[in-house]
Design a protein around this motif. Sequence first.
Motif, PDB file in Angstrom:
ATOM      1  N   ARG A 110      86.677  -7.221 -24.823  1.00 28.95           N
ATOM      2  CA  ARG A 110      87.210  -7.640 -26.127  1.00 28.95           C
ATOM      3  C   ARG A 110      88.699  -7.340 -26.257  1.00 28.95           C
ATOM      4  NH1 ARG A 110      83.206  -8.578 -30.273  1.00 28.95           N
ATOM      5  NH2 ARG A 110      84.924  -8.373 -31.759  1.00 28.95           N
ATOM      6  N   ASP A 111      89.514  -8.401 -26.227  1.00 32.44           N
ATOM      7  CA  ASP A 111      90.963  -8.261 -26.353  1.00 32.44           C
ATOM      8  C   ASP A 111      91.344  -7.604 -27.682  1.00 32.44           C
ATOM      9  OD1 ASP A 111      91.270  -9.525 -23.918  1.00 32.44           O
ATOM     10  OD2 ASP A 111      91.660 -11.502 -24.790  1.00 32.44           O
ATOM     11  N   GLU A 112      90.660  -8.008 -28.753  1.00 35.23           N
ATOM     12  CA  GLU A 112      90.991  -7.476 -30.085  1.00 35.23           C
ATOM     13  C   GLU A 112      90.742  -5.973 -30.155  1.00 35.23           C
ATOM     14  OE1 GLU A 112      88.623  -9.742 -29.478  1.00 35.23           O
ATOM     15  OE2 GLU A 112      89.348 -11.650 -30.261  1.00 35.23           O
ATOM     16  N   LEU A 113      89.682  -5.538 -29.492  1.00 36.35           N
ATOM     17  CA  LEU A 113      89.364  -4.113 -29.481  1.00 36.35           C
ATOM     18  C   LEU A 113      90.417  -3.336 -28.708  1.00 36.35           C
ATOM     19  CD1 LEU A 113      87.561  -1.658 -29.994  1.00 36.35           C
ATOM     20  CD2 LEU A 113      86.139  -2.382 -28.062  1.00 36.35           C
ATOM     21  N   ARG A 114      90.830  -3.864 -27.557  1.00 29.96           N
ATOM     22  CA  ARG A 114      91.883  -3.180 -26.779  1.00 29.96           C
ATOM     23  C   ARG A 114      93.154  -3.050 -27.608  1.00 29.96           C
ATOM     24  NH1 ARG A 114      90.247  -6.441 -22.870  1.00 29.96           N
ATOM     25  NH2 ARG A 114      92.169  -7.679 -22.811  1.00 29.96           N
ATOM     26  N   ALA A 115      93.507  -4.123 -28.319  1.00 34.33           N
ATOM     27  CA  ALA A 115      94.705  -4.086 -29.161  1.00 34.33           C
ATOM     28  C   ALA A 115      94.567  -3.029 -30.248  1.00 34.33           C
ATOM     29  CB  ALA A 115      94.950  -5.459 -29.777  1.00 34.33           C
ATOM     30  N   ARG A 116      93.394  -2.944 -30.859  1.00 34.32           N
ATOM     31  CA  ARG A 116      93.153  -1.960 -31.920  1.00 34.32           C
ATOM     32  C   ARG A 116      93.224  -0.536 -31.369  1.00 34.32           C
ATOM     33  NH1 ARG A 116      90.602  -2.768 -37.033  1.00 34.32           N
ATOM     34  NH2 ARG A 116      91.121  -4.922 -36.567  1.00 34.32           N
ATOM     35  N   LEU A 117      92.684  -0.338 -30.185  1.00 33.27           N
ATOM     36  CA  LEU A 117      92.669   0.998 -29.588  1.00 33.27           C
ATOM     37  C   LEU A 117      94.066   1.465 -29.185  1.00 33.27           C
ATOM     38  CD1 LEU A 117      89.446   0.765 -27.423  1.00 33.27           C
ATOM     39  CD2 LEU A 117      89.822   2.340 -29.328  1.00 33.27           C
ATOM     40  N   ARG A 118      94.982   0.525 -28.948  1.00 31.72           N
ATOM     41  CA  ARG A 118      96.350   0.902 -28.546  1.00 31.72           C
ATOM     42  C   ARG A 118      97.011   1.790 -29.601  1.00 31.72           C
ATOM     43  NH1 ARG A 118      95.271   0.526 -24.256  1.00 31.72           N
ATOM     44  NH2 ARG A 118      95.567  -1.168 -22.784  1.00 31.72           N
ATOM     45  N   ASP A 119      96.584   1.659 -30.858  1.00 34.62           N
ATOM     46  CA  ASP A 119      97.176   2.482 -31.919  1.00 34.62           C
ATOM     47  C   ASP A 119      96.922   3.971 -31.696  1.00 34.62           C
ATOM     48  OD1 ASP A 119      98.004   0.165 -33.136  1.00 34.62           O
ATOM     49  OD2 ASP A 119      96.318   0.078 -34.531  1.00 34.62           O
ATOM     50  N   THR A 120      95.767   4.299 -31.135  1.00 32.56           N
ATOM     51  CA  THR A 120      95.411   5.708 -30.942  1.00 32.56           C
ATOM     52  C   THR A 120      95.265   6.071 -29.470  1.00 32.56           C
ATOM     53  OG1 THR A 120      93.106   5.069 -31.259  1.00 32.56           O
ATOM     54  CG2 THR A 120      94.248   5.989 -33.157  1.00 32.56           C
ATOM     55  N   TRP A 121      95.230   5.050 -28.609  1.00 34.70           N
ATOM     56  CA  TRP A 121      95.004   5.283 -27.174  1.00 34.70           C
ATOM     57  C   TRP A 121      96.029   4.455 -26.405  1.00 34.70           C
ATOM     58  CZ3 TRP A 121      90.939   8.611 -26.196  1.00 34.70           C
ATOM     59  CH2 TRP A 121      90.705   8.909 -24.850  1.00 34.70           C
ATOM     60  N   PRO A 122      97.262   4.973 -26.255  1.00 30.47           N
ATOM     61  CA  PRO A 122      98.354   4.141 -25.751  1.00 30.47           C
ATOM     62  C   PRO A 122      98.245   3.681 -24.296  1.00 30.47           C
ATOM     63  CG  PRO A 122      99.063   6.407 -26.069  1.00 30.47           C
ATOM     64  CD  PRO A 122      97.676   6.322 -26.606  1.00 30.47           C
ATOM     65  N   ALA A 123      97.460   4.354 -23.477  1.00 32.49           N
ATOM     66  CA  ALA A 123      97.408   3.962 -22.062  1.00 32.49           C
ATOM     67  C   ALA A 123      96.001   4.106 -21.515  1.00 32.49           C
ATOM     68  CB  ALA A 123      98.374   4.823 -21.240  1.00 32.49           C
ATOM     69  N   GLY A 124      95.666   3.210 -20.599  1.00 30.78           N
ATOM     70  CA  GLY A 124      94.387   3.307 -19.918  1.00 30.78           C
ATOM     71  C   GLY A 124      93.212   2.892 -20.782  1.00 30.78           C
ATOM     72  N   ILE A 125      92.020   3.066 -20.242  1.00 28.46           N
ATOM     73  CA  ILE A 125      90.792   2.704 -20.940  1.00 28.46           C
ATOM     74  C   ILE A 125      90.080   3.980 -21.363  1.00 28.46           C
ATOM     75  CG2 ILE A 125      88.531   1.626 -20.662  1.00 28.46           C
ATOM     76  CD1 ILE A 125      89.799  -0.341 -18.760  1.00 28.46           C
ATOM     77  N   PRO A 126      89.798   4.103 -22.669  1.00 29.27           N
ATOM     78  CA  PRO A 126      89.060   5.286 -23.107  1.00 29.27           C
ATOM     79  C   PRO A 126      87.811   5.473 -22.266  1.00 29.27           C
ATOM     80  CG  PRO A 126      89.708   3.939 -24.980  1.00 29.27           C
ATOM     81  CD  PRO A 126      90.043   3.157 -23.756  1.00 29.27           C
TER      82      PRO A 126
END
Length: 199
Positions: A110-126
Amino acid sequence: MPTGVALRAVRAQLFEAADRVLLRDGPSGLTSRAVTTEAGCAKGVLHRHFDDFDAFLAEFVLDRVHRMDAQAEALREAVGTGSVTGNLTDALIALFGSVAVSIVALVTFRDELRARLRDTWPAGIPVLTDAVGMIETYLAAERERNRLAPEAAVEGLAPMLIGSAHLLFADRTGPAPDRDAVHAMVATVLNGLSPAESG
């Protein structure tokens, strides 16, 4: 206070439903309707507590990442005990036998989810980035106790172990690898870097 308790209960109920849907149907099956149906509540309940479905998914992912704290603590407590290979094998099975593999698939799906996570998770995949840090910390502690060779490059070994384990567990439609397969992979990665041991 009661409102906070109710909110936590609703969130937990929805997150647990999302776990079940994700494990059963994969990322493509994880919809707001599927989650609320699985949770046994009206669809409006989810949208009453979260701005939209991607906001729900972002909080769901971060909640599941924070659940790794217990696994990290267990691995820290294993330092200096048992065998390094055995401890890592158990940690990787616990990590990838959970919802972690499905979370990785969800984030990449999900591209939208990755974009949302960038706010709190700037690099990599949680999940993966946290797992690398957990393994690196463990390896460094074992190296300090001379249970790992001084030249062991833990910064490279940790992502190699996580990446290799992810490949072993990635096919959620087939049987999970057994402990022997995971142990053999860990032993191969650590070949020559830890004393002869059985785990």
